[in-house]
Design an enzyme around this catalytic site. Structure first.
Site, PDB file in Angstrom:
ATOM      1  N   ARG A  18       0.829  -1.204   0.000  1.00  0.00           N
ATOM      2  CA  ARG A  18       0.000   0.000   0.000  1.00  0.00           C
ATOM      3  C   ARG A  18       0.865   1.255   0.000  1.00  0.00           C
ATOM      4  NH1 ARG A  18      -5.052   0.014   0.663  1.00  0.00           N
ATOM      5  NH2 ARG A  18      -5.052  -1.983   1.768  1.00  0.00           N
ATOM      6  N   GLU A  41       0.650  -7.657  -4.119  1.00  0.00           N
ATOM      7  CA  GLU A  41      -0.562  -6.867  -4.357  1.00  0.00           C
ATOM      8  C   GLU A  41      -0.258  -5.380  -4.258  1.00  0.00           C
ATOM      9  OE1 GLU A  41      -4.030  -5.409  -1.382  1.00  0.00           O
ATOM     10  OE2 GLU A  41      -3.564  -7.537  -1.311  1.00  0.00           O
ATOM     11  N   THR A  70      -7.657  -3.567  -2.794  1.00  0.00           N
ATOM     12  CA  THR A  70      -8.661  -2.510  -2.645  1.00  0.00           C
ATOM     13  C   THR A  70      -9.428  -2.320  -3.953  1.00  0.00           C
ATOM     14  OG1 THR A  70      -7.035  -1.457  -1.167  1.00  0.00           O
ATOM     15  CG2 THR A  70      -9.056  -0.268  -1.535  1.00  0.00           C
ATOM     16  N   LYS A 130     -10.623 -13.514   2.089  1.00  0.00           N
ATOM     17  CA  LYS A 130      -9.761 -12.630   2.879  1.00  0.00           C
ATOM     18  C   LYS A 130     -10.529 -12.239   4.139  1.00  0.00           C
ATOM     19  CE  LYS A 130      -8.043  -7.871   2.719  1.00  0.00           C
ATOM     20  NZ  LYS A 130      -7.806  -6.690   1.850  1.00  0.00           N
ATOM     21  N   GLY A 160      -3.256  -6.910  11.014  1.00  0.00           N
ATOM     22  CA  GLY A 160      -2.832  -7.250  12.366  1.00  0.00           C
ATOM     23  C   GLY A 160      -2.184  -8.611  12.512  1.00  0.00           C
ATOM     24  N   GLY A 180       0.909  -6.160   5.442  1.00  0.00           N
ATOM     25  CA  GLY A 180       0.972  -4.818   4.896  1.00  0.00           C
ATOM     26  C   GLY A 180       2.088  -3.979   5.486  1.00  0.00           C
ATOM     27  N   SER A 181       1.719  -3.076   6.406  1.00  0.00           N
ATOM     28  CA  SER A 181       2.691  -2.098   6.913  1.00  0.00           C
ATOM     29  C   SER A 181       3.835  -2.734   7.695  1.00  0.00           C
ATOM     30  CB  SER A 181       1.982  -1.061   7.783  1.00  0.00           C
ATOM     31  OG  SER A 181       1.323  -1.677   8.875  1.00  0.00           O
TER      32      SER A 181
END
Length: 211
Positions: A18, A41, A70, A130, A160, A180-181
Site C-alpha cells: 500500500r 498486491e 482494494t 480474505k 494485524g 501490509g505495513s
C-alpha cells in the site's frame, strides 16, 4: 504460470504494498521475490497503481501472482487485467466484482467477516476468502469458520497478522496471511523490505512446523 494453491504452498504470505509508487516497483518486487514471496498486491489507492502492477507483472508474472488490492468495481478489475494482473483482492465482498474477476479468468479474493459473507462469496465464485480485519478477531474464529466451510476454501487473514501471531492463525486453519505495513511502508528502502521479508519467511517456516 503459478496458480493460487502453488503460490500459497510455496509461501503463505501476500505482500500488500500500500502506497507504493511506480519507481519503487521493480526494486521492492525483486527484494520480495528474492526472499521467497510469490503473491504481490498493489492496492489501488496507491499512486499510479496500474503502472506498478504492469511493472511487477513484466518482471515476475511468470513465477508469481501479481495483482491489485482494494478493488471495488468491475471497471477496476478490467484495468487490473489490462495491466497484467492475475489476482484481485478486495476489502469487501461485492458479487459483481467477483463475477467480473472470474469472467476474465483471474483469481478472486474478496474480503469477508461473517459466515454469511463467506458462503455468499464462495457461491459467487471466489477462490480465496480474505478475513478482514484480522486484528478484530481471535484465531478461534478461524477454527470455527473453517469447521463449516468447504475443505477446498482458502482462507487468508489480513490486518494485524505478523510474525508474532502467524503460527496461532495457521494452527487454527488459516492458509495464509496478508502482510501490509509490517512489511512495506512508502519510502522504505528495498533492501530493508527484503530483510523484513526474510524474517517473515523464517517465522512462516516455524509456524508451519507448529501447525
Amino acid at each position: 504460470m503459478i496458480d493460487l494453491d502453488a503460490a500459497l504452498d510455496r509461501l503463505p504470505l501476500l505482500a500488500i504494498l500500500r502506497g507504493i509508487a511506480p519507481p519503487e516497483a521493480r526494486p521492492v518486487g525483486d527484494a520480495l521475490v528474492s526472499a521467497g514471496f510469490s503473491i504481490l498486491e498493489a492496492p489501488l489507492n496507491s499512486p499510479e497503481p496500474y503502472d506498478t502492477i504492469r511493472q511487477l507483472a513484466e518482471a515476475h508474472g511468470d513465477t508469481c501472482l501479481i495483482g491489485a488490492g482494494t478493488v471495488l468495481t468491475p471497471e477496476q478489475v478490467q484495468r487490473t487485467a489490462d495491466a497484467g494482473g492475475r489476482i484481485v483482492v478486495s476489502p469487501n465482498f461485492n458479487a459483481e466484482v467477483v463475477r467480473a474477476t472470474k469472467r476474465l479468468g483471474m483469481i478472486s479474493c474478496p474480503g469477508v467477516f461473517t459466515p454469511s459473507e463467506a458462503f455468499a462469496a464462495l457461491d459467487a465464485g471466489a477462490d480465496c476468502l480474505k478475513i478482514f480485519p484480522g486484528d478484530a478477531i481471535a484465531p478461534k474464529f478461524i477454527k470455527a469458520i473453517r469447521a463449516v466451510l468447504p475443505a477446498s476454501a482458502r482462507i487468508v487473514v489480513t490486518g494485524g497478522v505478523g510474525a508474532a501471531n502467524l503460527a496461532e492463525f495457521m494452527e487454527a486453519g488459516a492458509d495464509g496471511a496478508g502482510i501490509g505495513s509490517a512489511l512495506y511502508k512508502p519510502g522504505r528502502p528495498a533492501a530493508e523490505v527484503g530483510e523484513v521479508a526474510a524474517r517473515l519467511v523464517v517465522a512462516v517456516r516455524a509456524a508451519r512446523e507448529a501447525a
